[in-house]
Design a protein around this motif. Structure first.
Motif, PDB file in Angstrom:
ATOM      1  N   GLY A 184       0.793  -1.222   0.000  1.00  0.00           N
ATOM      2  CA  GLY A 184       0.000   0.000   0.000  1.00  0.00           C
ATOM      3  C   GLY A 184       0.820   1.264   0.000  1.00  0.00           C
ATOM      4  N   GLU A 185       0.120   2.351   0.273  1.00  0.00           N
ATOM      5  CA  GLU A 185       0.750   3.668   0.309  1.00  0.00           C
ATOM      6  C   GLU A 185       1.456   3.892   1.645  1.00  0.00           C
ATOM      7  N   ASN A 186       2.529   4.667   1.598  1.00  0.00           N
ATOM      8  CA  ASN A 186       3.257   5.082   2.800  1.00  0.00           C
ATOM      9  C   ASN A 186       3.729   3.918   3.663  1.00  0.00           C
ATOM     10  N   GLY A 187       4.003   2.776   3.032  1.00  0.00           N
ATOM     11  CA  GLY A 187       4.524   1.621   3.749  1.00  0.00           C
ATOM     12  C   GLY A 187       3.466   0.778   4.445  1.00  0.00           C
ATOM     13  N   TYR A 188       2.201   1.171   4.346  1.00  0.00           N
ATOM     14  CA  TYR A 188       1.129   0.394   4.962  1.00  0.00           C
ATOM     15  C   TYR A 188       0.624  -0.665   3.992  1.00  0.00           C
ATOM     16  N   PRO A 189       0.296  -1.852   4.504  1.00  0.00           N
ATOM     17  CA  PRO A 189      -0.345  -2.835   3.620  1.00  0.00           C
ATOM     18  C   PRO A 189      -1.748  -2.358   3.281  1.00  0.00           C
ATOM     19  N   TYR A 190      -2.264  -2.809   2.159  1.00  0.00           N
ATOM     20  CA  TYR A 190      -3.617  -2.477   1.731  1.00  0.00           C
ATOM     21  C   TYR A 190      -4.339  -3.795   1.474  1.00  0.00           C
ATOM     22  N   ALA A 191      -5.360  -4.071   2.263  1.00  0.00           N
ATOM     23  CA  ALA A 191      -6.113  -5.323   2.140  1.00  0.00           C
ATOM     24  C   ALA A 191      -7.582  -4.990   1.955  1.00  0.00           C
TER      25      ALA A 191
END
Length: 166
Positions: A41-48
């Motif tokens: 995801g964006e900014n190092g965050y996962p996107y689920a």
């Protein structure tokens, strides 16, 4: 799915005694209506995100439908590696209270299916899991078929596990 050179890049399953066969994994992928698609995801965050899927036994790939623009497509353009996780509804063995749940984790690469005719074919197969009649599928494809996007996941690794919730 898994070839010898591909297997070296993945750890072995720690709880290997709970591992289920590929045939059981495929059965879950085919029968359960939705799972979670995870991306970088964006900014190092996962996107689920929860998504509906269709597993095509003919080519061994997963298909997901969606819009022609949005965050999911932007993230895939940056890094097309993905994880798809799904689980069944579980069952309780006679005389026990704890549920037994089978889960499947697929690691792979996503791409946008560009051939519009193939998009409609796979969209129809996906719709067959949800819509009650052929006529209702025809109507929705006629109404929305030009606006649908289809993602396809080539599975690099698939593992499944049976877990007892106790």
């Amino acid at each position: 799915m898994e070839d010898d050179c591909n297997m070296e890049q993945f750890r072995k399953m720690r709880r290997w005694k709970q591992q289920i066969l590929d045939e059981e994994c495929i059965s879950i992928l085919k029968s359960m209506p939705r799972g979670i698609l995870s991306l970088h995801g964006e900014n190092g965050y996962p996107y689920a995100i929860p998504v509906n899927q269709y597993y095509d036994e003919g080519d061994g790939r997963l298909y997901f439908h969606g819009a022609k623009q949005g965050l999911k497509l932007d993230l895939i353009a940056q890094d097309n590696k993905a994880c798809f996780t799904i689980m069944d509804e579980g069952f309780v063995k006679e005389g026990e209270w704890a549920k037994n749940i089978r889960s499947v984790v697929c690691l792979g690469h996503l791409e946008v299916l560009e051939d519009h005719d193939k998009v409609l074919v796979q969209c129809r197969k996906l719709a067959e899991k949800f819509y009650p009649t052929e006529g209702s599928i025809d109507r929705v494809i006629e109404h929305s078929g030009n606006n649908v996007n289809m993602l396809v996941m080539t599975i690099d690794r698939m593992t499944g596990k049976l877990v007892k919730e106790s």
